[in-house]
Write a protein that holds these residues in place. Sequence first.
Motif, PDB file in Angstrom:
ATOM      1  N   SER A 116      -8.576   3.807   5.102  1.00 41.69           N
ATOM      2  CA  SER A 116      -7.619   2.985   5.176  1.00 41.69           C
ATOM      3  C   SER A 116      -8.048   1.935   3.613  1.00 41.69           C
ATOM      4  O   SER A 116      -7.119   1.287   3.941  1.00 41.69           O
ATOM      5  N   VAL A 117      -9.065   2.444   3.211  1.00 38.90           N
ATOM      6  CA  VAL A 117      -9.161   2.018   1.909  1.00 38.90           C
ATOM      7  C   VAL A 117      -8.529   1.862   1.080  1.00 38.90           C
ATOM      8  O   VAL A 117      -7.822   1.318   0.670  1.00 38.90           O
ATOM      9  N   PHE A 118      -7.781   3.490   0.843  1.00 35.67           N
ATOM     10  CA  PHE A 118      -6.952   4.218   0.523  1.00 35.67           C
ATOM     11  C   PHE A 118      -5.755   3.601   0.230  1.00 35.67           C
ATOM     12  O   PHE A 118      -4.680   3.395  -0.334  1.00 35.67           O
ATOM     13  N   ARG A 119      -5.287   2.937   1.472  1.00 37.06           N
ATOM     14  CA  ARG A 119      -3.984   2.839   2.070  1.00 37.06           C
ATOM     15  C   ARG A 119      -4.137   0.896   1.825  1.00 37.06           C
ATOM     16  O   ARG A 119      -3.263   0.406   1.116  1.00 37.06           O
ATOM     17  N   LEU A 120      -5.543   0.695   1.652  1.00 36.27           N
ATOM     18  CA  LEU A 120      -5.303  -1.121   1.493  1.00 36.27           C
ATOM     19  C   LEU A 120      -5.068  -1.215  -0.419  1.00 36.27           C
ATOM     20  O   LEU A 120      -4.048  -2.362  -0.740  1.00 36.27           O
ATOM     21  N   LEU A 121      -5.829  -0.191  -1.170  1.00 39.05           N
ATOM     22  CA  LEU A 121      -5.193  -0.210  -2.592  1.00 39.05           C
ATOM     23  C   LEU A 121      -3.638   0.004  -2.669  1.00 39.05           C
ATOM     24  O   LEU A 121      -3.229  -0.358  -3.932  1.00 39.05           O
TER      25      LEU A 121
ATOM     26  N   ALA B 280      -3.088  -0.519   7.523  1.00 38.64           N
ATOM     27  CA  ALA B 280      -4.155   0.151   7.495  1.00 38.64           C
ATOM     28  C   ALA B 280      -5.818   0.508   7.971  1.00 38.64           C
ATOM     29  O   ALA B 280      -6.046   1.326   7.551  1.00 38.64           O
ATOM     30  N   ALA B 281      -5.605  -0.597   8.697  1.00 44.45           N
ATOM     31  CA  ALA B 281      -6.293   0.289   9.758  1.00 44.45           C
ATOM     32  C   ALA B 281      -6.911   1.067  10.933  1.00 44.45           C
ATOM     33  O   ALA B 281      -8.047   2.186  11.351  1.00 44.45           O
TER      34      ALA B 281
ATOM     35  N   LEU C  36      -3.039  -4.978   6.727  1.00 44.32           N
ATOM     36  CA  LEU C  36      -4.470  -4.435   6.913  1.00 44.32           C
ATOM     37  C   LEU C  36      -4.420  -3.551   8.560  1.00 44.32           C
ATOM     38  O   LEU C  36      -5.338  -2.848   8.774  1.00 44.32           O
TER      39      LEU C  36
ATOM     40  N   LEU D 248      -8.604   3.697  10.721  1.00 40.52           N
ATOM     41  CA  LEU D 248      -9.950   4.061  10.860  1.00 40.52           C
ATOM     42  C   LEU D 248     -10.224   3.807  11.953  1.00 40.52           C
ATOM     43  O   LEU D 248     -11.372   4.015  13.085  1.00 40.52           O
TER      44      LEU D 248
ATOM     45  N   LEU E  92     -12.421   6.113   7.239  1.00 43.52           N
ATOM     46  CA  LEU E  92     -12.610   4.519   6.255  1.00 43.52           C
ATOM     47  C   LEU E  92     -11.945   4.695   5.334  1.00 43.52           C
ATOM     48  O   LEU E  92     -11.512   3.972   4.478  1.00 43.52           O
ATOM     49  N   ALA E  93     -12.513   5.774   4.300  1.00 43.29           N
ATOM     50  CA  ALA E  93     -11.393   6.033   3.329  1.00 43.29           C
ATOM     51  C   ALA E  93     -10.396   6.500   3.162  1.00 43.29           C
ATOM     52  O   ALA E  93      -9.927   5.608   1.986  1.00 43.29           O
TER      53      ALA E  93
END
Length: 226
Positions: A75-80, A88-89, A85, A92, A72-73
């Motif tokens: 995925s959030v980092f890649r989205l930022l 990045a997903a 999406l 996860l 999860l961390a």
Amino acid sequence: MRTDEEPNLMPEQNRGPARPDYGAEAPRPTVLHQMGGIAGFVYSTVPVVVFVTANAFLPLPVAVGVAVATGLALSVFRLLRGERLVSAAGSLLGVALAAGIIAWTGSARDFFVIGIWASLAGFVVTFGSVLARRPLTGVIWNALHGGTWAWRSDRAVRVAHDVATLAAASVFGARFVIQQWLYLADSTGALGIARVAMGTPLTVLAALVVLWAFRRSTKRLIRTSR
């Protein structure tokens, strides 16, 4: 000027609008780029390393939770960072599915079962396409260039894609054989090591062969389209 002896890629349809000069065309995003590039494969190995390490010191449910949190961390980092999406997903989705299987079976080794059977499926598809004389990399290359080129009639191009597709099949096959053997031996730690060692490094090697086949095909396309 083309000679009669020179094999060529002629369009399968003789009529239609003039084809653009692919030499001047802006490069299209590759499948690898859309998946996050080589970095995407590296990101996918991080939850594996975290799970194997945590499983050696913590109870299985806690190790799974740590791996999911890591995915999860990431995925959030890649989205930022501005990644798509879908890409990045990837950090996860795989670990979440693996966690679901572990919750069902209660076995740590099942963290790797999806990847093992995905490797078998990849081998069947790639090797089968070569046996059918429609190597998968050639089919993909043709689709990226409009899907109308008789690329299989050019022996040099067809052989290049046979080699590239067999390279991919070899990677998938090796992953399945070795990791399935370790799975049956119930060696979770060795499975994690094999997953990482046979992940990004082998993917890069196979991608280089595929890139060579794509470039070889495109050069002939450019030559015959002028």
